[in-house]
Scaffold this motif. Structure first.
Motif, PDB file in Angstrom:
ATOM      1  N   ILE A  99     -14.136  -7.130 -20.988  1.00  0.00           N
ATOM      2  CA  ILE A  99     -12.822  -6.716 -20.511  1.00  0.00           C
ATOM      3  C   ILE A  99     -12.077  -6.183 -21.722  1.00  0.00           C
ATOM      4  CG2 ILE A  99     -10.762  -7.424 -19.240  1.00  0.00           C
ATOM      5  CD1 ILE A  99     -12.370  -9.983 -18.460  1.00  0.00           C
ATOM      6  N   SER A 100     -11.711  -4.910 -21.688  1.00  0.00           N
ATOM      7  CA  SER A 100     -11.090  -4.258 -22.846  1.00  0.00           C
ATOM      8  C   SER A 100      -9.678  -3.791 -22.511  1.00  0.00           C
ATOM      9  CB  SER A 100     -11.924  -3.046 -23.278  1.00  0.00           C
ATOM     10  OG  SER A 100     -13.248  -3.422 -23.571  1.00  0.00           O
ATOM     11  N   GLY A 101      -8.871  -3.609 -23.549  1.00  0.00           N
ATOM     12  CA  GLY A 101      -7.513  -3.128 -23.375  1.00  0.00           C
ATOM     13  C   GLY A 101      -6.501  -4.228 -23.150  1.00  0.00           C
ATOM     14  N   LEU A 102      -6.862  -5.472 -23.464  1.00  0.00           N
ATOM     15  CA  LEU A 102      -5.951  -6.595 -23.287  1.00  0.00           C
ATOM     16  C   LEU A 102      -4.960  -6.682 -24.448  1.00  0.00           C
ATOM     17  CD1 LEU A 102      -8.612  -9.196 -22.101  1.00  0.00           C
ATOM     18  CD2 LEU A 102      -6.872  -8.107 -20.675  1.00  0.00           C
ATOM     19  N   ASN A 103      -3.947  -7.475 -24.255  1.00  0.00           N
ATOM     20  CA  ASN A 103      -2.895  -7.650 -25.255  1.00  0.00           C
ATOM     21  C   ASN A 103      -3.303  -8.746 -26.229  1.00  0.00           C
ATOM     22  OD1 ASN A 103      -0.528  -8.212 -26.693  1.00  0.00           O
ATOM     23  ND2 ASN A 103       0.785  -7.803 -24.939  1.00  0.00           N
ATOM     24  N   ASP A 104      -3.440  -8.414 -27.491  1.00  0.00           N
ATOM     25  CA  ASP A 104      -3.874  -9.399 -28.484  1.00  0.00           C
ATOM     26  C   ASP A 104      -2.861 -10.518 -28.684  1.00  0.00           C
ATOM     27  OD1 ASP A 104      -6.289  -8.119 -29.014  1.00  0.00           O
ATOM     28  OD2 ASP A 104      -5.394  -6.821 -30.535  1.00  0.00           O
ATOM     29  N   LEU A 105      -1.621 -10.325 -28.241  1.00  0.00           N
ATOM     30  CA  LEU A 105      -0.587 -11.344 -28.398  1.00  0.00           C
ATOM     31  C   LEU A 105      -0.491 -12.274 -27.197  1.00  0.00           C
ATOM     32  CD1 LEU A 105       2.233  -9.128 -29.951  1.00  0.00           C
ATOM     33  CD2 LEU A 105       0.486 -10.491 -31.129  1.00  0.00           C
ATOM     34  N   LYS A 106      -1.325 -12.022 -26.173  1.00  0.00           N
ATOM     35  CA  LYS A 106      -1.302 -12.830 -24.952  1.00  0.00           C
ATOM     36  C   LYS A 106      -2.494 -13.780 -24.908  1.00  0.00           C
ATOM     37  CE  LYS A 106       2.014 -10.779 -22.296  1.00  0.00           C
ATOM     38  NZ  LYS A 106       3.003 -11.442 -21.431  1.00  0.00           N
ATOM     39  N   ASN A 107      -2.345 -14.856 -24.131  1.00  0.00           N
ATOM     40  CA  ASN A 107      -3.457 -15.714 -23.760  1.00  0.00           C
ATOM     41  C   ASN A 107      -3.792 -15.461 -22.295  1.00  0.00           C
ATOM     42  OD1 ASN A 107      -3.107 -16.744 -26.312  1.00  0.00           O
ATOM     43  ND2 ASN A 107      -3.227 -18.877 -25.679  1.00  0.00           N
ATOM     44  N   TYR A 108      -5.045 -15.692 -21.933  1.00  0.00           N
ATOM     45  CA  TYR A 108      -5.504 -15.358 -20.592  1.00  0.00           C
ATOM     46  C   TYR A 108      -6.310 -16.501 -19.982  1.00  0.00           C
ATOM     47  CZ  TYR A 108      -4.170 -10.617 -21.817  1.00  0.00           C
ATOM     48  OH  TYR A 108      -3.456  -9.513 -22.207  1.00  0.00           O
ATOM     49  N   ASP A 165      -9.538 -21.461 -19.756  1.00  0.00           N
ATOM     50  CA  ASP A 165      -8.089 -21.354 -19.882  1.00  0.00           C
ATOM     51  C   ASP A 165      -7.665 -21.026 -21.312  1.00  0.00           C
ATOM     52  OD1 ASP A 165      -7.604 -21.903 -17.207  1.00  0.00           O
ATOM     53  OD2 ASP A 165      -7.540 -24.070 -17.547  1.00  0.00           O
ATOM     54  N   ASN A 166      -6.531 -20.332 -21.412  1.00  0.00           N
ATOM     55  CA  ASN A 166      -5.904 -20.015 -22.700  1.00  0.00           C
ATOM     56  C   ASN A 166      -6.846 -19.295 -23.658  1.00  0.00           C
ATOM     57  OD1 ASN A 166      -3.236 -21.117 -22.253  1.00  0.00           O
ATOM     58  ND2 ASN A 166      -4.225 -23.134 -22.287  1.00  0.00           N
ATOM     59  N   LEU A 167      -7.543 -18.289 -23.131  1.00  0.00           N
ATOM     60  CA  LEU A 167      -8.412 -17.480 -23.977  1.00  0.00           C
ATOM     61  C   LEU A 167      -7.579 -16.496 -24.784  1.00  0.00           C
ATOM     62  CD1 LEU A 167     -11.247 -16.518 -21.472  1.00  0.00           C
ATOM     63  CD2 LEU A 167     -11.192 -18.436 -23.066  1.00  0.00           C
ATOM     64  N   THR A 168      -8.012 -16.221 -25.995  1.00  0.00           N
ATOM     65  CA  THR A 168      -7.436 -15.142 -26.776  1.00  0.00           C
ATOM     66  C   THR A 168      -8.458 -14.022 -26.884  1.00  0.00           C
ATOM     67  OG1 THR A 168      -8.207 -16.056 -28.882  1.00  0.00           O
ATOM     68  CG2 THR A 168      -6.026 -16.736 -28.107  1.00  0.00           C
ATOM     69  N   THR A 169      -8.008 -12.849 -27.252  1.00  0.00           N
ATOM     70  CA  THR A 169      -8.919 -11.730 -27.434  1.00  0.00           C
ATOM     71  C   THR A 169      -9.647 -11.859 -28.765  1.00  0.00           C
ATOM     72  OG1 THR A 169      -7.339 -10.315 -28.593  1.00  0.00           O
ATOM     73  CG2 THR A 169      -7.257 -10.300 -26.170  1.00  0.00           C
ATOM     74  N   ASP A 170     -10.503 -10.890 -29.028  1.00  0.00           N
ATOM     75  CA  ASP A 170     -11.219 -10.870 -30.306  1.00  0.00           C
ATOM     76  C   ASP A 170     -10.417 -10.197 -31.408  1.00  0.00           C
ATOM     77  OD1 ASP A 170     -11.293  -8.274 -29.473  1.00  0.00           O
ATOM     78  OD2 ASP A 170     -13.471  -8.048 -29.564  1.00  0.00           O
ATOM     79  N   GLY A 171      -9.142  -9.882 -31.110  1.00  0.00           N
ATOM     80  CA  GLY A 171      -8.310  -9.197 -32.074  1.00  0.00           C
ATOM     81  C   GLY A 171      -8.285  -7.695 -31.884  1.00  0.00           C
ATOM     82  N   SER A 172      -9.175  -7.204 -31.014  1.00  0.00           N
ATOM     83  CA  SER A 172      -9.233  -5.770 -30.711  1.00  0.00           C
ATOM     84  C   SER A 172      -9.031  -5.515 -29.219  1.00  0.00           C
ATOM     85  CB  SER A 172     -10.578  -5.187 -31.162  1.00  0.00           C
ATOM     86  OG  SER A 172     -10.740  -5.313 -32.559  1.00  0.00           O
ATOM     87  N   GLY A 173      -8.394  -6.470 -28.541  1.00  0.00           N
ATOM     88  CA  GLY A 173      -8.088  -6.290 -27.131  1.00  0.00           C
ATOM     89  C   GLY A 173      -9.219  -6.602 -26.179  1.00  0.00           C
ATOM     90  N   ASN A 174     -10.265  -7.302 -26.633  1.00  0.00           N
ATOM     91  CA  ASN A 174     -11.434  -7.555 -25.802  1.00  0.00           C
ATOM     92  C   ASN A 174     -11.654  -9.040 -25.543  1.00  0.00           C
ATOM     93  OD1 ASN A 174     -12.207  -4.730 -26.025  1.00  0.00           O
ATOM     94  ND2 ASN A 174     -12.920  -5.250 -28.083  1.00  0.00           N
ATOM     95  N   ILE A 175     -12.120  -9.362 -24.357  1.00  0.00           N
ATOM     96  CA  ILE A 175     -12.692 -10.669 -24.050  1.00  0.00           C
ATOM     97  C   ILE A 175     -14.069 -10.403 -23.466  1.00  0.00           C
ATOM     98  CG2 ILE A 175     -12.620 -12.660 -22.483  1.00  0.00           C
ATOM     99  CD1 ILE A 175      -9.621 -12.741 -22.845  1.00  0.00           C
TER     100      ILE A 175
END
Length: 219
Positions: A99-108, A165-175
């Motif tokens: 999943i790309s294009g996510l917000n690096d400042l958000k948790n998912y 729960d509460n996943l963060t991205t890899d710093g480049s908007g990806n999970i």
């Protein structure tokens, strides 16, 4: 971009309203190969409002890629629960989802559906599930979570889906996550849901600040 992809690598581009609570993909078997559809989830009726493109948290370029599946099929889920009844699967391999294009400042929060009951050979039935591993995010769960796939009439954690729960991205908007073998040696992938973790409202923060001030004055 077409909603149905008849190749083993499926790419879906998403643009929904920014207030969409849950987005993701639902696997569809069209009888000719692997296909996916994207949409917004109605969490009450458990149905998709299907769209070609979507956004989450105001990001208009959210993209989802799926690769590595062996084949697809259609399941026997209760007709009242049509969401996630179809599936992709892998035998001894790995299905990879990005999943790309996510917000690096958000948790998912991420729910991965791997609980379809696969039936073949007449009346012979097999229990199918899968194991999901998040590979580029922090997790509050263990990195691998499994389903048993022993019911097709429910949406139960550990049976039909697993929750991270509460996943963060890899710093480049990806999970990224993978789906691999379940209890019968086959990994089933029905789809996933992702939503951002709500941030505390400013009013709630002000309320906490007021409470702290009251407690301070009472000292």
């Amino acid at each position: 971009m077409k909603n149905k992809l008849k190749t083993l690598a499926a790419l879906a581009s998403l643009t929904l309203s920014t207030n969409a609570a849950v987005v993701g993909i639902d696997v569809i078997d069209d009888g000719n190969g692997i296909a996916t559809t994207t949409g917004v989830l109605d969490t009450t009726s458990r149905t998709w409002s299907t769209v070609g493109t979507a956004s989450l948290d105001g990001i208009d370029d959210l993209t989802i890629t799926v690769s590595g599946a062996t084949d697809s099929g259609t399941g026997n889920r209760n007709p009242a629960l049509t969401l996630f009844k179809d599936y992709q699967y892998t035998v001894g391999g790995t299905i990879n989802v990005t999943i790309s294009g996510l917000n690096d400042l958000k948790n998912y929060n991420l729910a991965v559906f791997m609980g379809q009951w696969y039936v073949s050979s007449g009346s012979t039935s097999f229990l199918r599930g899968g194991e999901a591993t998040v590979t580029t995010a922090n997790t509050t769960h263990p990195s691998a979570e499994s389903t048993t796939g022993d019911s097709f009439d429910t949406y139960l954690e550990g049976v039909n889906y697993v929750q991270f729960d509460n996943l963060t991205t890899d710093g480049s908007g990806n999970i990224n996550f993978t789906v691999s073998n379940g209890p019968e040696g086959i990994g089933i992938f029905n789809g996933f849901e992702i939503q951002s973790v709500p941030e505390p409202s400013s009013s709630a923060m002000l309320g906490l600040g007021g409470l702290a001030l009251i407690l301070y004055r009472r000292k």
